[in-house]
Design a protein around this motif. Structure first.
Motif, PDB file in Angstrom:
ATOM      1  N   GLY A  32      26.794  72.787  43.419  1.00  0.00           N
ATOM      2  CA  GLY A  32      28.003  73.322  44.040  1.00  0.00           C
ATOM      3  C   GLY A  32      27.854  74.769  44.447  1.00  0.00           C
ATOM      4  N   LEU A  33      27.195  75.563  43.608  1.00  0.00           N
ATOM      5  CA  LEU A  33      26.950  76.972  43.946  1.00  0.00           C
ATOM      6  C   LEU A  33      26.041  77.083  45.170  1.00  0.00           C
ATOM      7  CD1 LEU A  33      26.481  78.483  40.367  1.00  0.00           C
ATOM      8  CD2 LEU A  33      28.519  78.584  41.828  1.00  0.00           C
ATOM      9  N   LEU A  34      25.046  76.200  45.251  1.00  0.00           N
ATOM     10  CA  LEU A  34      24.164  76.192  46.425  1.00  0.00           C
ATOM     11  C   LEU A  34      24.942  75.836  47.694  1.00  0.00           C
ATOM     12  CD1 LEU A  34      20.923  74.553  45.023  1.00  0.00           C
ATOM     13  CD2 LEU A  34      21.066  76.793  46.147  1.00  0.00           C
ATOM     14  N   ARG A  35      25.826  74.831  47.610  1.00  0.00           N
ATOM     15  CA  ARG A  35      26.632  74.463  48.784  1.00  0.00           C
ATOM     16  C   ARG A  35      27.516  75.627  49.221  1.00  0.00           C
ATOM     17  NH1 ARG A  35      26.913  69.694  45.912  1.00  0.00           N
ATOM     18  NH2 ARG A  35      28.991  70.199  45.126  1.00  0.00           N
ATOM     19  N   ARG A  52      15.643  80.320  35.431  1.00  0.00           N
ATOM     20  CA  ARG A  52      14.925  79.904  34.218  1.00  0.00           C
ATOM     21  C   ARG A  52      15.733  78.889  33.408  1.00  0.00           C
ATOM     22  NH1 ARG A  52      13.491  85.896  33.739  1.00  0.00           N
ATOM     23  NH2 ARG A  52      11.476  85.963  34.772  1.00  0.00           N
ATOM     24  N   ILE A  53      16.259  77.895  34.133  1.00  0.00           N
ATOM     25  CA  ILE A  53      17.000  76.805  33.506  1.00  0.00           C
ATOM     26  C   ILE A  53      16.114  75.568  33.568  1.00  0.00           C
ATOM     27  CG2 ILE A  53      19.020  75.287  33.710  1.00  0.00           C
ATOM     28  CD1 ILE A  53      20.535  77.676  34.924  1.00  0.00           C
ATOM     29  N   GLU A  54      15.843  74.976  32.429  1.00  0.00           N
ATOM     30  CA  GLU A  54      14.950  73.810  32.387  1.00  0.00           C
ATOM     31  C   GLU A  54      15.687  72.488  32.253  1.00  0.00           C
ATOM     32  OE1 GLU A  54      11.894  74.406  29.484  1.00  0.00           O
ATOM     33  OE2 GLU A  54      11.271  76.304  30.371  1.00  0.00           O
ATOM     34  N   SER A  55      16.884  72.503  31.677  1.00  0.00           N
ATOM     35  CA  SER A  55      17.605  71.247  31.472  1.00  0.00           C
ATOM     36  C   SER A  55      18.385  70.877  32.733  1.00  0.00           C
ATOM     37  CB  SER A  55      18.562  71.372  30.286  1.00  0.00           C
ATOM     38  OG  SER A  55      19.677  72.162  30.647  1.00  0.00           O
ATOM     39  N   GLY A  56      18.880  69.669  32.749  1.00  0.00           N
ATOM     40  CA  GLY A  56      19.683  69.211  33.868  1.00  0.00           C
ATOM     41  C   GLY A  56      21.176  69.294  33.584  1.00  0.00           C
ATOM     42  N   ASP A  57      21.542  69.969  32.499  1.00  0.00           N
ATOM     43  CA  ASP A  57      22.940  70.030  32.082  1.00  0.00           C
ATOM     44  C   ASP A  57      23.854  70.677  33.123  1.00  0.00           C
ATOM     45  OD1 ASP A  57      22.061  68.891  29.753  1.00  0.00           O
ATOM     46  OD2 ASP A  57      22.152  70.748  28.566  1.00  0.00           O
ATOM     47  N   GLU A  58      23.335  71.630  33.877  1.00  0.00           N
ATOM     48  CA  GLU A  58      24.173  72.360  34.835  1.00  0.00           C
ATOM     49  C   GLU A  58      23.885  71.982  36.287  1.00  0.00           C
ATOM     50  OE1 GLU A  58      25.351  76.545  33.820  1.00  0.00           O
ATOM     51  OE2 GLU A  58      23.432  76.460  32.762  1.00  0.00           O
ATOM     52  N   ASP A  59      23.199  70.886  36.518  1.00  0.00           N
ATOM     53  CA  ASP A  59      22.818  70.514  37.883  1.00  0.00           C
ATOM     54  C   ASP A  59      24.008  70.393  38.828  1.00  0.00           C
ATOM     55  OD1 ASP A  59      20.218  70.561  37.048  1.00  0.00           O
ATOM     56  OD2 ASP A  59      19.811  68.434  37.445  1.00  0.00           O
ATOM     57  N   GLY A  60      25.098  69.820  38.368  1.00  0.00           N
ATOM     58  CA  GLY A  60      26.283  69.682  39.205  1.00  0.00           C
ATOM     59  C   GLY A  60      26.856  71.036  39.600  1.00  0.00           C
ATOM     60  N   LEU A  61      26.965  71.920  38.639  1.00  0.00           N
ATOM     61  CA  LEU A  61      27.457  73.270  38.892  1.00  0.00           C
ATOM     62  C   LEU A  61      26.538  74.001  39.859  1.00  0.00           C
ATOM     63  CD1 LEU A  61      29.231  75.814  38.255  1.00  0.00           C
ATOM     64  CD2 LEU A  61      27.591  76.274  36.415  1.00  0.00           C
ATOM     65  N   LEU A  62      25.241  73.941  39.601  1.00  0.00           N
ATOM     66  CA  LEU A  62      24.276  74.643  40.449  1.00  0.00           C
ATOM     67  C   LEU A  62      24.272  74.092  41.878  1.00  0.00           C
ATOM     68  CD1 LEU A  62      21.336  75.015  37.907  1.00  0.00           C
ATOM     69  CD2 LEU A  62      23.017  76.755  38.580  1.00  0.00           C
ATOM     70  N   PRO A 114      16.018  72.967  46.986  1.00  0.00           N
ATOM     71  CA  PRO A 114      16.737  74.204  46.672  1.00  0.00           C
ATOM     72  C   PRO A 114      17.251  74.228  45.229  1.00  0.00           C
ATOM     73  CG  PRO A 114      17.373  73.405  48.833  1.00  0.00           C
ATOM     74  CD  PRO A 114      16.510  72.344  48.215  1.00  0.00           C
ATOM     75  N   LEU A 115      17.668  73.073  44.708  1.00  0.00           N
ATOM     76  CA  LEU A 115      18.140  73.024  43.323  1.00  0.00           C
ATOM     77  C   LEU A 115      17.006  73.361  42.360  1.00  0.00           C
ATOM     78  CD1 LEU A 115      20.372  72.486  41.266  1.00  0.00           C
ATOM     79  CD2 LEU A 115      19.760  70.057  41.361  1.00  0.00           C
ATOM     80  N   GLU A 116      15.813  72.808  42.606  1.00  0.00           N
ATOM     81  CA  GLU A 116      14.666  73.118  41.745  1.00  0.00           C
ATOM     82  C   GLU A 116      14.307  74.599  41.826  1.00  0.00           C
ATOM     83  OE1 GLU A 116      11.922  70.393  43.493  1.00  0.00           O
ATOM     84  OE2 GLU A 116      12.347  68.810  42.051  1.00  0.00           O
ATOM     85  N   VAL A 117      14.372  75.169  43.015  1.00  0.00           N
ATOM     86  CA  VAL A 117      14.066  76.592  43.194  1.00  0.00           C
ATOM     87  C   VAL A 117      15.090  77.441  42.450  1.00  0.00           C
ATOM     88  CG1 VAL A 117      13.868  78.456  44.893  1.00  0.00           C
ATOM     89  CG2 VAL A 117      12.881  76.218  45.392  1.00  0.00           C
ATOM     90  N   LEU A 118      16.381  77.090  42.574  1.00  0.00           N
ATOM     91  CA  LEU A 118      17.429  77.844  41.885  1.00  0.00           C
ATOM     92  C   LEU A 118      17.261  77.759  40.373  1.00  0.00           C
ATOM     93  CD1 LEU A 118      20.021  79.516  41.876  1.00  0.00           C
ATOM     94  CD2 LEU A 118      21.309  77.371  42.100  1.00  0.00           C
ATOM     95  N   LYS A 119      16.973  76.567  39.873  1.00  0.00           N
ATOM     96  CA  LYS A 119      16.776  76.414  38.428  1.00  0.00           C
ATOM     97  C   LYS A 119      15.588  77.242  37.955  1.00  0.00           C
ATOM     98  CE  LYS A 119      17.346  72.337  36.555  1.00  0.00           C
ATOM     99  NZ  LYS A 119      17.352  70.887  36.298  1.00  0.00           N
TER     100      LYS A 119
END
Length: 177
Positions: A33-36, A21-31, A12-17
């Motif tokens: 959390g948004l998914l949860r 259209r986010i390619e970096s992993g800079d916001e992975d923690g935020l994303l 789901p994180l890869e799908v959301l990114k």
């Protein structure tokens, strides 16, 4: 027997990114959390647990059928008797009945006299073993809602997008009190 090819689905994180259209992993923690958060909103909206997990519930020992709270129930694994003080009471298998109906509701009742005032029921409930096992519309709604959270994280707009409710509505289960 029909053989099926198993296609590995993206997380789901890869799908959301990809959706954002986010390619970096800079916001992975935020994303993540948004998914949860979106998953929790989805569970509340559809009235079902999404991912299969353990549940333990204590209900009154009654001769009438008592519905378990979580759904859809996958398996009822154990029923234990409890006295008024919360101590264990021996129950024979013949002293209670369990059922899982076609809608996925779990039920339990006492069918023979017992010293138990309550039953502690251990069971598993959930729509799928993991996110990839959920219906595509449910998964897509979670991603769309998380994307909306990302887009409006600095604003005051808290309304759920209509497209998300439209995706989830076919799986919504409600109880009338």
């Amino acid at each position: 027997m029909v053989e099926q090819d198993v296609v590995a689905m993206a997380s789901p994180l890869e799908v959301l990114k990809a959706y954002l259209r986010i390619e970096s992993g800079d916001e992975d923690g935020l994303l993540a959390g948004l998914l949860r958060s979106a998953e929790g909103v989805c569970e509340a909206f559809v009235g079902q647990w999404l991912i299969e997990r353990q549940a333990r519930e204590t209900v009154i020992a009654a001769r009438e059928w008592t519905r378990l709270s979580a759904r859809p129930v996958v398996a009822i694994e154990a029923v234990e008797g409890l006295d008024a003080a919360g101590g264990a009471v021996a129950l024979s298998v013949e002293s209670y009945a369990i059922d899982i109906d076609g809608a996925g509701d779990g039920w339990v009742r006492v069918i023979a006299p017992t010293d138990a005032t309550h039953l502690r029921v251990s069971y598993r409930a959930g729509m799928a073993a993991d996110m990839n096992g959920l219906p595509e519309a449910v998964r897509q709604g979670i991603v769309r809602l998380a994307a909306d959270y990302h887009a409006t994280r600095t604003g005051d707009d808290a309304a759920m997008p209509a497209v998300v409710t439209a995706l989830w509505r076919p799986w919504r289960r409600m109880r009338l009190a």
